[in-house]
Design a protein around this motif. Structure first.
Motif, PDB file in Angstrom:
ATOM      1  N   ALA A  27       0.832  -1.205   0.000  1.00 54.85           N
ATOM      2  CA  ALA A  27       0.000   0.000   0.000  1.00 54.85           C
ATOM      3  C   ALA A  27       0.866   1.253   0.000  1.00 54.85           C
ATOM      4  O   ALA A  27       1.668   1.448   0.898  1.00 54.85           O
ATOM      5  CB  ALA A  27      -0.928  -0.013   1.204  1.00 54.85           C
ATOM      6  N   ARG A  66      -1.409   8.475  -3.133  1.00 57.24           N
ATOM      7  CA  ARG A  66      -1.793   8.013  -4.452  1.00 57.24           C
ATOM      8  C   ARG A  66      -2.093   9.183  -5.358  1.00 57.24           C
ATOM      9  O   ARG A  66      -2.424  10.255  -4.908  1.00 57.24           O
ATOM     10  CB  ARG A  66      -3.080   7.199  -4.322  1.00 57.24           C
ATOM     11  CG  ARG A  66      -2.849   5.750  -4.081  1.00 57.24           C
ATOM     12  CD  ARG A  66      -4.177   5.074  -4.040  1.00 57.24           C
ATOM     13  NE  ARG A  66      -4.012   3.637  -4.119  1.00 57.24           N
ATOM     14  CZ  ARG A  66      -5.014   2.787  -3.980  1.00 57.24           C
ATOM     15  NH1 ARG A  66      -6.226   3.238  -3.754  1.00 57.24           N
ATOM     16  NH2 ARG A  66      -4.801   1.498  -4.072  1.00 57.24           N
ATOM     17  N   GLN A 104     -11.119   0.832   1.011  1.00 64.00           N
ATOM     18  CA  GLN A 104     -10.312   0.063   1.954  1.00 64.00           C
ATOM     19  C   GLN A 104      -8.928   0.696   2.135  1.00 64.00           C
ATOM     20  O   GLN A 104      -8.388   0.754   3.239  1.00 64.00           O
ATOM     21  CB  GLN A 104     -10.182  -1.376   1.447  1.00 64.00           C
ATOM     22  CG  GLN A 104      -9.263  -2.237   2.267  1.00 64.00           C
ATOM     23  CD  GLN A 104      -9.187  -3.685   1.786  1.00 64.00           C
ATOM     24  OE1 GLN A 104      -9.501  -4.582   2.540  1.00 64.00           O
ATOM     25  NE2 GLN A 104      -8.764  -3.902   0.549  1.00 64.00           N
ATOM     26  N   HIS A 105      -8.382   1.183   1.034  1.00 65.62           N
ATOM     27  CA  HIS A 105      -7.075   1.841   1.079  1.00 65.62           C
ATOM     28  C   HIS A 105      -7.143   3.124   1.903  1.00 65.62           C
ATOM     29  O   HIS A 105      -6.295   3.362   2.773  1.00 65.62           O
ATOM     30  CB  HIS A 105      -6.608   2.136  -0.355  1.00 65.62           C
ATOM     31  CG  HIS A 105      -5.265   2.793  -0.450  1.00 65.62           C
ATOM     32  ND1 HIS A 105      -5.109   4.158  -0.439  1.00 65.62           N
ATOM     33  CD2 HIS A 105      -4.021   2.277  -0.536  1.00 65.62           C
ATOM     34  CE1 HIS A 105      -3.822   4.455  -0.521  1.00 65.62           C
ATOM     35  NE2 HIS A 105      -3.135   3.334  -0.583  1.00 65.62           N
ATOM     36  N   ASN A 106      -8.172   3.931   1.654  1.00 60.60           N
ATOM     37  CA  ASN A 106      -8.338   5.157   2.440  1.00 60.60           C
ATOM     38  C   ASN A 106      -8.480   4.844   3.926  1.00 60.60           C
ATOM     39  O   ASN A 106      -7.977   5.570   4.780  1.00 60.60           O
ATOM     40  CB  ASN A 106      -9.582   5.928   1.987  1.00 60.60           C
ATOM     41  CG  ASN A 106      -9.347   6.613   0.660  1.00 60.60           C
ATOM     42  OD1 ASN A 106      -8.260   6.534   0.096  1.00 60.60           O
ATOM     43  ND2 ASN A 106     -10.376   7.278   0.151  1.00 60.60           N
ATOM     44  N   ASP A 130       0.463  -2.713   6.672  1.00 61.70           N
ATOM     45  CA  ASP A 130       0.308  -2.779   5.221  1.00 61.70           C
ATOM     46  C   ASP A 130      -1.051  -3.379   4.878  1.00 61.70           C
ATOM     47  O   ASP A 130      -1.824  -3.768   5.756  1.00 61.70           O
ATOM     48  CB  ASP A 130       1.449  -3.617   4.624  1.00 61.70           C
ATOM     49  CG  ASP A 130       1.728  -3.301   3.150  1.00 61.70           C
ATOM     50  OD1 ASP A 130       0.958  -2.530   2.536  1.00 61.70           O
ATOM     51  OD2 ASP A 130       2.721  -3.835   2.628  1.00 61.70           O
ATOM     52  N   GLN A 131      -1.318  -3.440   3.621  1.00 60.71           N
ATOM     53  CA  GLN A 131      -2.565  -4.034   3.131  1.00 60.71           C
ATOM     54  C   GLN A 131      -2.226  -4.637   1.779  1.00 60.71           C
ATOM     55  O   GLN A 131      -1.505  -4.014   1.006  1.00 60.71           O
ATOM     56  CB  GLN A 131      -3.592  -2.904   2.976  1.00 60.71           C
ATOM     57  CG  GLN A 131      -5.005  -3.317   2.685  1.00 60.71           C
ATOM     58  CD  GLN A 131      -5.922  -2.088   2.712  1.00 60.71           C
ATOM     59  OE1 GLN A 131      -5.890  -1.264   1.799  1.00 60.71           O
ATOM     60  NE2 GLN A 131      -6.709  -1.951   3.767  1.00 60.71           N
ATOM     61  N   ASN A 146      -2.841  -4.591  -1.337  1.00 57.96           N
ATOM     62  CA  ASN A 146      -3.686  -3.711  -2.127  1.00 57.96           C
ATOM     63  C   ASN A 146      -2.855  -2.760  -2.984  1.00 57.96           C
ATOM     64  O   ASN A 146      -2.509  -1.670  -2.563  1.00 57.96           O
ATOM     65  CB  ASN A 146      -4.604  -2.910  -1.198  1.00 57.96           C
ATOM     66  CG  ASN A 146      -5.614  -2.073  -1.944  1.00 57.96           C
ATOM     67  OD1 ASN A 146      -5.658  -2.085  -3.174  1.00 57.96           O
ATOM     68  ND2 ASN A 146      -6.433  -1.343  -1.205  1.00 57.96           N
ATOM     69  N   TYR A 147      -2.519  -3.207  -4.197  1.00 58.20           N
ATOM     70  CA  TYR A 147      -2.140  -2.212  -5.194  1.00 58.20           C
ATOM     71  C   TYR A 147      -3.073  -2.313  -6.384  1.00 58.20           C
ATOM     72  O   TYR A 147      -2.690  -2.302  -7.541  1.00 58.20           O
ATOM     73  CB  TYR A 147      -0.682  -2.209  -5.626  1.00 58.20           C
ATOM     74  CG  TYR A 147       0.081  -3.494  -5.693  1.00 58.20           C
ATOM     75  CD1 TYR A 147       1.291  -3.616  -5.033  1.00 58.20           C
ATOM     76  CD2 TYR A 147      -0.382  -4.559  -6.462  1.00 58.20           C
ATOM     77  CE1 TYR A 147       2.032  -4.773  -5.124  1.00 58.20           C
ATOM     78  CE2 TYR A 147       0.358  -5.723  -6.562  1.00 58.20           C
ATOM     79  CZ  TYR A 147       1.571  -5.825  -5.887  1.00 58.20           C
ATOM     80  OH  TYR A 147       2.299  -6.968  -5.990  1.00 58.20           O
ATOM     81  N   GLN A 179      -5.581  -0.260  -7.372  1.00 60.80           N
ATOM     82  CA  GLN A 179      -5.816   0.916  -8.218  1.00 60.80           C
ATOM     83  C   GLN A 179      -4.638   1.143  -9.168  1.00 60.80           C
ATOM     84  O   GLN A 179      -4.828   1.367 -10.368  1.00 60.80           O
ATOM     85  CB  GLN A 179      -6.056   2.143  -7.352  1.00 60.80           C
ATOM     86  CG  GLN A 179      -6.463   3.371  -8.160  1.00 60.80           C
ATOM     87  CD  GLN A 179      -6.991   4.471  -7.259  1.00 60.80           C
ATOM     88  OE1 GLN A 179      -7.935   4.279  -6.509  1.00 60.80           O
ATOM     89  NE2 GLN A 179      -6.361   5.631  -7.320  1.00 60.80           N
ATOM     90  N   GLY A 182      -4.357  -7.719  -5.040  1.00 59.96           N
ATOM     91  CA  GLY A 182      -4.988  -7.235  -3.818  1.00 59.96           C
ATOM     92  C   GLY A 182      -6.105  -8.135  -3.332  1.00 59.96           C
ATOM     93  O   GLY A 182      -6.470  -9.121  -3.982  1.00 59.96           O
TER      94      GLY A 182
END
Lengths: 183, 385
Positions: free
Chosen positions: A10, A14, B132-134, B150-151, B153-154, B156, B360
């Motif tokens: 993450a 972004r 979820q990222h936010n 971490d997550q 999640n890439y 996007q 992700g």
């Protein structure tokens, strides 16, 4: 790397989204007229990128503006006429060649909003519109009916045609109640 | 793997509203869960989810390669004969795909098991990729979670990359869905935004507004031809609707060959092709005598969505079932895999493939053992060391 190296997946910061999430879809559905978005003006791809947009997005937006400029910028048969309208040093020779003059292309617009409903499309008023600098130093764009500039027209990449039938997809969804097809 | 609770973020509903995430409530029930999270170790994600997801994707592609050359298999997948060529052509000419979601049963121990592959019309990408990222960044910034949290999640970034890499920006990219459905419309708008980031010019159209011209080309409401179109509408329906005769390869995303994978009949075919694979569950076509040997099993229609008409069987007797519109459809029987359970909730992992990369994860939980349209989306984290 300004990002924290310990995180593998993450990223902390972004690139911004053009639509700001899904908000545009709600606007579209509720039938609002053009949303009160504030388009951002950039004079270069670098400036657009440093504002947080993706480079390909900035590049395509700039290209759209250039294409739109070449297609529909106001034209004058000599420099004096053009400069009378756009100020000293406010004009350039039209890229189409010949003796015509057009206002200087000063930059391009990036809008958060869809223009005119569902479209997010180059050269139609917001996104990818060319920007000119008026005599008074104001940035103007060729939105139809404003500032005396001839209305720009969208020139689609896709071929224009005539539809002979519609509603050939979606019927089975309808028969199941229109409940969404995602899984 | 564990489930934790934490206080909800103040103002998250306003945030959801501001980005148009109106379906954080659905059917009058909360859908987005802000005050809980599933926690994994990096090893669990890399070894048990990320790696197997890419392997499953490669296995799925190799199954497609086999099936397009095998009319009997296309038949077993209930693809209409008149569209065999469309499916074959779209595969052979390399029609690019965008994304898919493997639904996995996993409890932190042992291998993740494939429940099904949403290869054609997966949703919940906005929740997984964006909201979820936010949520994670807000939590870190607020000090609720340590900096190194971490997550997986890439999503996007991967979507933008895939839109740029797989599709030249040489024509208008249409996005079609059933606009009256808020969740579908949201999903498509989000994907459209990612396409814009990749340099595409886009336009949104209701699937029912697609037209044809005298040459049989698809058209939009502005009388332009549709030359590339993302559609959040299933192939099994498009094959059987009035405009099916105008379908051709190279136009729609997901491409026609995804019809092979979005179909639960691919599960027994995959099991035949890779018997005993640790990430697969034994699966058989309904009526196969081997299905009777399963002590606990799930019976699923080829095409149902959101758990509709799924039945859990114990020694062949139904013990749990969800009603729906797919009761008469052909079915498969799949060995039962227990889901991770905590606090009365059963969790299914949705592991995303974007392009050809595992990119992700999103989890949905349900009080029932069958994940339905009332399931809730819960964020996840990878614990800092």
């Amino acid at each position: 790397m300004s990002d924290l190296p310990r995180r593998r997946f993450a990223t902390h910061h972004r690139a911004r989204l053009a639509f700001g999430g899904l908000a545009v879809a709600s606007l579209t559905l509720s039938g609002c007229e053009d949303p009160p978005a504030e388009p951002l003006r950039f004079s270069s791809v670098e400036q657009c990128v440093s504002a947080g947009y993706e480079r390909p997005f900035c590049q395509s937006t700039q290209s759209a503006a250039l294409a739109e400029h070449e297609r529909s910028a106001p034209q004058y048969s000599n420099a004096a006429q053009c400069e009378a309208e756009w100020g000293d040093n406010g004009c350039q020779r039209a890229s189409s060649g010949g003796s015509m003059f057009t206002p200087l292309l000063a930059g391009f617009l990036v809008g958060r909003a869809l223009s005119g409903g569902n479209s997010y499309y180059g050269g139609s008023g917001y996104y990818g519109s060319p920007i000119y600098r008026s005599r008074g130093g104001q940035a103007v764009t060729a939105v139809p009916g404003r500032d005396g500039i001839a209305a720009t027209r969208m020139a689609p990449v896709n071929v224009g045609t005539t539809t002979v039938a519609r509603s050939g997809f979606g019927g089975r969804g309808m028969s199941r109640g229109g409940g969404g097809w995602g899984g | 793997m564990r489930r934790i609770t934490l206080p909800e973020r103040s103002g998250w509903r306003d945030q959801a509203q501001a980005v148009g995430f109106g379906f954080h409530e659905m059917y009058g029930e909360p859908y987005w869960v802000d005050d809980a999270a599933y926690v994994f170790t990096l090893e669990q994600i890399e070894r048990d989810i990320e790696g197997p997801t890419e392997e499953l994707h490669q296995m799925a592609l190799s199954l497609v390669e086999d099936v397009v050359g095998d009319e009997a298999a296309l038949e077993r997948l209930a693809i209409p004969r008149e569209h065999f060529d469309l499916v074959r052509e779209s595969w052979r000419q390399g029609d690019p795909h965008l994304y898919g979601r493997f639904d996995l049963a996993y409890d932190g121990t042992g291998p993740a098991r494939l429940l099904e592959y949403n290869a054609d019309t997966p949703t919940s990408i906005f929740e997984a990729a964006f909201f979820q990222h936010n949520w994670l960044i807000d939590r870190i910034d607020a000090g609720h979670l340590p900096q190194g949290t971490d997550q997986f999640n890439y999503l996007q970034e991967s979507l933008v990359e895939a839109f740029a890499a797989a599709f030249p920006a040489d024509r208008l990219f249409h996005f079609a869905c059933w606009m009256a459905n808020e969740e579908d419309r949201g999903t498509v708008t989000y994907l459209m935004d990612c396409a814009v980031q990749a340099g595409h010019q886009v336009d949104l159209i209701d699937i029912r507004d697609i037209g044809t011209d005298a040459q049989g080309r698809f058209t939009d409401m502005a009388e332009r031809t549709i030359d590339r179109c993302f559609k959040l509408y299933p192939w099994e329906d498009m094959f059987r609707e009035p405009f099916a005769a105008h379908l051709r390869p190279g136009l729609f995303v997901e491409p026609p060959w995804k019809a092979i994978l979005s179909n639960k009949a691919m599960l027994p075919l995959l099991w035949e092709r890779f018997p005993g694979h640790p990430n697969l569950l034994p699966a058989f076509f309904d009526g196969d005598p081997r299905a009777a040997g399963l002590a606990r099993a799930a019976s699923k229609p080829f095409f149902s969505r959101e758990g509709e008409n799924v039945t859990l069987l114990e020694n062949g007797v139904a013990v749990d079932a969800v009603a729906g519109d797919y009761a008469d459809a052909a079915r498969i029987v799949q060995d039962y895999a227990p889901l991770f359970e905590a606090g009365g909730q059963h969790a299914v992992l949705g592991s995303w493939v974007i392009g050809d990369r595992a990119a992700g994860l999103g989890l949905r939980e349900d009080s029932s053992r069958i994940t339905r349209n009332l399931s809730r989306f819960v964020p996840h984290i990878i614990a800092a060391d």
